[in-house]
Scaffold this motif. Structure first.
Motif, short mmCIF file in Angstrom:
data_model
loop_
_atom_site.label_atom_id
_atom_site.label_comp_id
_atom_site.label_asym_id
_atom_site.label_seq_id
_atom_site.Cartn_x
_atom_site.Cartn_y
_atom_site.Cartn_z
N VAL A 198 0.84 -1.18 0.00
CA VAL A 198 0.00 0.00 0.00
C VAL A 198 0.89 1.24 0.00
CG1 VAL A 198 -1.71 1.33 1.30
CG2 VAL A 198 -1.86 -1.18 1.20
N GLN A 199 0.54 2.17 -0.86
CA GLN A 199 1.24 3.46 -0.87
C GLN A 199 0.23 4.59 -0.97
OE1 GLN A 199 4.24 3.50 -4.00
NE2 GLN A 199 5.81 3.11 -2.46
N LEU A 200 0.45 5.60 -0.15
CA LEU A 200 -0.33 6.83 -0.21
C LEU A 200 0.67 7.96 -0.45
CD1 LEU A 200 -2.68 6.28 2.87
CD2 LEU A 200 -3.18 5.82 0.48
N GLN A 201 0.55 8.59 -1.59
CA GLN A 201 1.51 9.62 -1.99
C GLN A 201 0.83 10.98 -1.90
OE1 GLN A 201 4.76 8.96 -3.00
NE2 GLN A 201 5.08 11.17 -2.95
N ALA A 202 1.20 11.72 -0.86
CA ALA A 202 0.64 13.06 -0.67
C ALA A 202 1.48 14.09 -1.41
CB ALA A 202 0.58 13.41 0.81
N SER A 203 0.81 15.06 -1.99
CA SER A 203 1.51 16.13 -2.71
C SER A 203 0.64 17.38 -2.70
CB SER A 203 1.80 15.69 -4.15
OG SER A 203 0.61 15.42 -4.85
N GLY A 204 1.21 18.47 -3.22
CA GLY A 204 0.44 19.69 -3.35
C GLY A 204 0.73 20.75 -2.32
N GLY A 205 1.56 20.42 -1.35
CA GLY A 205 1.91 21.42 -0.35
C GLY A 205 2.81 22.49 -0.95
N SER A 227 -3.23 16.58 -2.66
CA SER A 227 -3.65 15.34 -3.29
C SER A 227 -3.04 14.16 -2.56
CB SER A 227 -3.19 15.30 -4.76
OG SER A 227 -3.73 16.38 -5.49
N CYS A 228 -3.73 13.06 -2.60
CA CYS A 228 -3.23 11.81 -2.02
C CYS A 228 -3.57 10.70 -3.00
CB CYS A 228 -3.87 11.57 -0.66
SG CYS A 228 -3.42 10.00 0.09
N THR A 264 -7.68 8.76 -6.05
CA THR A 264 -7.00 9.88 -5.39
C THR A 264 -8.01 10.65 -4.54
OG1 THR A 264 -5.37 10.09 -7.17
CG2 THR A 264 -5.70 12.03 -5.78
N VAL A 265 -7.58 11.10 -3.39
CA VAL A 265 -8.39 11.99 -2.57
C VAL A 265 -7.71 13.35 -2.53
CG1 VAL A 265 -9.47 10.18 -1.21
CG2 VAL A 265 -7.33 11.22 -0.42
N TYR A 266 -8.52 14.36 -2.28
CA TYR A 266 -8.03 15.74 -2.30
C TYR A 266 -8.47 16.47 -1.05
CZ TYR A 266 -7.64 14.60 -7.26
OH TYR A 266 -7.34 13.99 -8.46
N THR A 311 -0.06 26.09 9.07
CA THR A 311 1.27 25.60 8.75
C THR A 311 1.54 24.28 9.47
OG1 THR A 311 2.16 27.81 8.34
CG2 THR A 311 3.73 26.08 8.94
N ALA A 312 1.87 23.26 8.70
CA ALA A 312 2.09 21.93 9.25
C ALA A 312 2.47 20.99 8.11
CB ALA A 312 0.83 21.41 9.92
N VAL A 313 2.89 19.80 8.49
CA VAL A 313 3.00 18.71 7.52
C VAL A 313 1.65 18.01 7.49
CG1 VAL A 313 4.17 16.57 6.90
CG2 VAL A 313 5.46 18.43 7.97
N TYR A 314 1.12 17.84 6.29
CA TYR A 314 -0.18 17.22 6.12
C TYR A 314 -0.02 15.79 5.63
CZ TYR A 314 -2.58 21.62 6.91
OH TYR A 314 -3.08 22.76 7.50
N PHE A 315 -0.74 14.91 6.28
CA PHE A 315 -0.68 13.48 5.98
C PHE A 315 -2.05 12.98 5.54
CE2 PHE A 315 3.46 12.68 7.89
CZ PHE A 315 3.58 13.70 8.82
N CYS A 316 -2.06 12.04 4.62
CA CYS A 316 -3.29 11.33 4.33
C CYS A 316 -3.17 9.93 4.90
CB CYS A 316 -3.59 11.30 2.84
SG CYS A 316 -2.33 10.54 1.81
N ALA A 317 -4.32 9.35 5.19
CA ALA A 317 -4.36 8.04 5.81
C ALA A 317 -5.58 7.28 5.33
CB ALA A 317 -4.38 8.17 7.33
#
Length: 125
Positions: A1-8, A20-21, A77-79, A90-96
């Motif tokens: 399983v991979q969840l690739q977060a991007s867009g920050g 995006s995740c 993908t989720v957004y 301001t933070a690091v955002y994670f998807c799960a």
């Protein structure tokens, strides 16, 4: 399983970002998908979730009205669209992704089985 977060990124207060995740190994419409964030020196906190099946959305109060969680089943993908960003976002955002979550439990990070690597959001004042 991979969840690739991007867009920050770096954005001025009042600006917008769409996170995006992209998922592989799980089907996003069959999992509860959550967004969490962690600011320096703080604990990870729930931001938003989109439920499996009907795609109901849930938000923490601090982002309600400014953020929209969505999913694209075709892209698996989720957004998380975030508007009117504030320095406190301001933070690091994670998807799960998880199956042990459910109504009233989306904010429990420990119930999510799979996590992405995070994407940094920095909002300048």
């Amino acid at each position: 399983v991979q969840l690739q977060a991007s867009g920050g990124g770096l954005v001025q207060a009042g600006g917008s970002l769409r996170l995006s995740c992209a998922a592989s190994g799980v089907t996003v419409r069959r999992y509860d998908m959550g967004w969490f964030r962690q600011a320096p020196g703080k604990e990870r906190e729930f931001v938003a979730a989109i439920s499996r099946g009907d795609g109901s959305t849930y938000y923490t109060d601090s982002v309600k009205g400014r953020s929209t969680a969505s999913r694209d089943s075709a892209k698996n993908t989720v957004y998380l669209q975030m508007n009117n960003l504030k320095p406190e976002d301001t933070a690091v955002y994670f998807c799960a992704a998880g199956l042990r979550t459910g109504y009233g439990a989306y904010h429990f990070a420990e119930l999510y089985a799979y996590w992405g690597q995070g994407t940094q959001v920095t909002v300048s004042s």
